[in-house]
Each structure stands twice: as structure tokens, then as C-alpha cells.
Design a protein around this motif. Sequence first.
Motif, mmCIF file in Angstrom:
data_model
loop_
_atom_site.group_PDB
_atom_site.id
_atom_site.type_symbol
_atom_site.label_atom_id
_atom_site.label_comp_id
_atom_site.label_asym_id
_atom_site.label_seq_id
_atom_site.Cartn_x
_atom_site.Cartn_y
_atom_site.Cartn_z
ATOM 1 N N PRO A 41 -10.270 11.561 -6.345
ATOM 2 C CA PRO A 41 -9.654 12.795 -5.840
ATOM 3 C C PRO A 41 -8.174 12.910 -6.212
ATOM 4 O O PRO A 41 -7.686 14.026 -6.447
ATOM 5 N N LEU A 42 -7.465 11.786 -6.262
ATOM 6 C CA LEU A 42 -6.047 11.842 -6.631
ATOM 7 C C LEU A 42 -5.863 12.424 -8.020
ATOM 8 O O LEU A 42 -5.022 13.304 -8.240
ATOM 9 N N ASN A 43 -6.632 11.954 -8.978
ATOM 10 C CA ASN A 43 -6.536 12.485 -10.337
ATOM 11 C C ASN A 43 -6.957 13.953 -10.392
ATOM 12 O O ASN A 43 -6.363 14.753 -11.134
ATOM 13 N N PHE A 44 -7.960 14.308 -9.625
ATOM 14 C CA PHE A 44 -8.416 15.697 -9.591
ATOM 15 C C PHE A 44 -7.342 16.617 -9.019
ATOM 16 O O PHE A 44 -7.048 17.675 -9.581
ATOM 17 N N ASN A 63 1.285 19.362 -3.820
ATOM 18 C CA ASN A 63 1.609 17.937 -3.824
ATOM 19 C C ASN A 63 1.467 17.292 -2.450
ATOM 20 O O ASN A 63 1.484 16.064 -2.335
ATOM 21 N N LYS A 64 1.317 18.107 -1.423
ATOM 22 C CA LYS A 64 1.237 17.585 -0.057
ATOM 23 C C LYS A 64 0.058 16.632 0.101
ATOM 24 O O LYS A 64 -1.062 16.945 -0.251
ATOM 25 N N GLY A 65 0.324 15.444 0.637
ATOM 26 C CA GLY A 65 -0.727 14.470 0.911
ATOM 27 C C GLY A 65 -1.091 13.569 -0.256
ATOM 28 O O GLY A 65 -1.767 12.555 -0.064
ATOM 29 N N LEU A 66 -0.658 13.911 -1.465
ATOM 30 C CA LEU A 66 -1.028 13.093 -2.619
ATOM 31 C C LEU A 66 -0.368 11.722 -2.587
ATOM 32 O O LEU A 66 -0.902 10.756 -3.144
ATOM 33 N N VAL A 67 0.782 11.629 -1.944
ATOM 34 C CA VAL A 67 1.442 10.320 -1.826
ATOM 35 C C VAL A 67 0.587 9.371 -0.977
ATOM 36 O O VAL A 67 0.598 8.156 -1.211
ATOM 37 N N VAL A 68 -0.169 9.928 -0.025
ATOM 38 C CA VAL A 68 -1.058 9.089 0.787
ATOM 39 C C VAL A 68 -2.177 8.520 -0.081
ATOM 40 O O VAL A 68 -2.516 7.324 0.005
ATOM 41 N N LEU A 69 -2.756 9.358 -0.933
ATOM 42 C CA LEU A 69 -3.819 8.878 -1.820
ATOM 43 C C LEU A 69 -3.273 7.872 -2.829
ATOM 44 O O LEU A 69 -3.949 6.882 -3.155
ATOM 45 N N ASP A 70 -2.089 8.130 -3.316
ATOM 46 C CA ASP A 70 -1.477 7.189 -4.253
ATOM 47 C C ASP A 70 -1.230 5.844 -3.581
ATOM 48 O O ASP A 70 -1.438 4.774 -4.180
ATOM 49 N N THR A 71 -0.797 5.895 -2.317
ATOM 50 C CA THR A 71 -0.589 4.658 -1.561
ATOM 51 C C THR A 71 -1.908 3.933 -1.320
ATOM 52 O O THR A 71 -1.975 2.688 -1.401
ATOM 53 N N ALA A 72 -2.965 4.687 -1.026
ATOM 54 C CA ALA A 72 -4.272 4.067 -0.780
ATOM 55 C C ALA A 72 -4.793 3.359 -2.025
ATOM 56 O O ALA A 72 -5.411 2.284 -1.926
ATOM 57 N N ASN A 103 -4.121 16.042 -8.859
ATOM 58 C CA ASN A 103 -2.988 16.086 -9.787
ATOM 59 C C ASN A 103 -3.256 17.046 -10.945
ATOM 60 O O ASN A 103 -2.351 17.764 -11.396
ATOM 61 N N ALA A 104 -4.486 17.052 -11.414
ATOM 62 C CA ALA A 104 -4.841 17.977 -12.496
ATOM 63 C C ALA A 104 -4.732 19.425 -12.036
ATOM 64 O O ALA A 104 -4.259 20.294 -12.780
ATOM 65 N N ARG A 105 -5.155 19.709 -10.810
ATOM 66 C CA ARG A 105 -5.040 21.061 -10.283
ATOM 67 C C ARG A 105 -3.578 21.465 -10.104
ATOM 68 O O ARG A 105 -3.213 22.624 -10.330
ATOM 69 N N MET A 106 -2.733 20.534 -9.699
ATOM 70 C CA MET A 106 -1.319 20.841 -9.562
ATOM 71 C C MET A 106 -0.678 21.121 -10.923
ATOM 72 O O MET A 106 0.142 22.030 -11.060
ATOM 73 N N ASP A 107 -1.055 20.356 -11.944
ATOM 74 C CA ASP A 107 -0.539 20.608 -13.290
ATOM 75 C C ASP A 107 -0.991 21.969 -13.809
ATOM 76 O O ASP A 107 -0.232 22.681 -14.477
ATOM 77 N N ARG A 108 -2.231 22.342 -13.503
ATOM 78 C CA ARG A 108 -2.728 23.652 -13.915
ATOM 79 C C ARG A 108 -1.944 24.763 -13.214
ATOM 80 O O ARG A 108 -1.586 25.769 -13.844
ATOM 81 N N ALA A 109 -1.669 24.589 -11.939
ATOM 82 C CA ALA A 109 -0.878 25.585 -11.207
ATOM 83 C C ALA A 109 0.529 25.680 -11.777
ATOM 84 O O ALA A 109 1.086 26.775 -11.891
#
Length: 233
Positions: free
Chosen positions: A170-173, A102-111, A175-181
Motif C-alpha cells: 500500500p505504501l508504494n501504491f 501524504n498524510k499517514g504515509l510516514v506511518v506505513l514507512d515506519t512499519a 506514493n504512486a497516486r501522490m506522484d500522479r496528483a
Amino acid sequence: MIQFFLKGGPIMWPILALSVITLAVIFERLLFLIEISRNRKRKLVTKFLELVGHGRYEEALAIAEKNKDYVLKVLQEGLKHKDGALEDALLEAASEQLERFNKGLVVLDTAVTLGPLLGLLGTVTGMMHAFSIVGSGEIAGKQAAITGGVAESLIAVSFGLAVAIVAIIPLNFFNARMDRARRRIEEASTRLVLLLRGQEEAEGTASRPTIGNPSSLEGISNSKIQSSSSVLP
């Protein structure tokens, strides 16, 4: 290109900073996923669970300690606390591993949200600039300034939308990898809990004292009663 960028007005500098940060986060996340893929050991996870199923805990822990697979790390913490708070240990270890995803995804969500808003702000300031010239009544010889204000607004909103578009895919990608993990961790953790609970139940059944056949106990009691009655006067 630089001149075209500068025509967007002062609002372009925040958009530029946001785009640089977004690209840096995307690049760092891609490197992280490459590292995760290299460290992924699905066969060792299966081997770990097989060893646990046979009660060979030390060998299973040795496998987990030598590898960096995130699923193995979660199972390792759970096995270490098998005699205590097993579920809590698994939950805490899973949260720690998923935090890495999840690290850094908040930055992409903000962007994704901030990029269009900055572009909209540039549109407003550009149109205000253009209409301020029109409102002054001195339009003659200032057509270039008016069109420049319109161009400023269009350039700002275009770059703002571009940042959002670049970030959302990339954000959706990721997030999908995090859900898979998360699913992989949940599946492996559930199997570990079932194996350990099954072994505890098996050990409890084996250590339970065996009660004799009631009919045999009744026969022994009757024989004692008969032998004692035979000596009565």
C-alpha cells in the motif's frame, strides 16, 4: 491463533500494536482515495482553463468554488492571485493539497522498517532464552523450554516481516497516486500561468501607443520648412 501469537513472547505486543495502526492507516487512505476519485472533475478543469483563456475569470472561479476537485482548488488560488504572486499562490495551494495525499504515509514507512526490526529483536530474545537454558547445563527435562525459545524467535520474526510486507505494497501504491496528483497539478498550473501571461502580453501590446510612419513625419517637417522659407525676405 491467540496461543500461537502469545508464544512469540513479550515482543509480540508491540508488533500487534504496529499491525493494528498499519491496518487503520491503510483503511483510512483507501477511503481518502475513493473520496478523491468521486470528486475528480477532469472536464471541469478543462472548462476552467477555457474560461480563463477567454478572460471570464468570475465564471471560472464560480466553477472552482462549487467543486472539491483538488486540481480546481489549486487553480482557484492561483487565479485569485493573478495580479500578484501567482506562482507563490499556486505553489502554496499545491503543497496543501499534496499534504492530504501524504498524510499517514510516514506511518506505513515506519512499519516497513520497524516491523522486521521488532521481529529481529524477538529473535534475539528468544535465542537468548534458549541458550541460557543450554548454558546452565541442566538440559534434562527442559527440551520443551529450549524449543519454546527457538519457536519464540521464529514467530516474532515471522510476524514482524508480515507487518512489513502488508505495509510496503500500500505504501508504494499511495506514493504512486501522490506522484500522479503532483503531475496533474503541475500540468494544470503551467497551463494557467501560460494563459494569464499570454493575456498580459496581449493587453500590453494593445495598450502600447502607435508611432507614426517616419517618412510621413519627415514629409510634414519638410513642408513646414518650405512654407517658412517662402516668407523670408
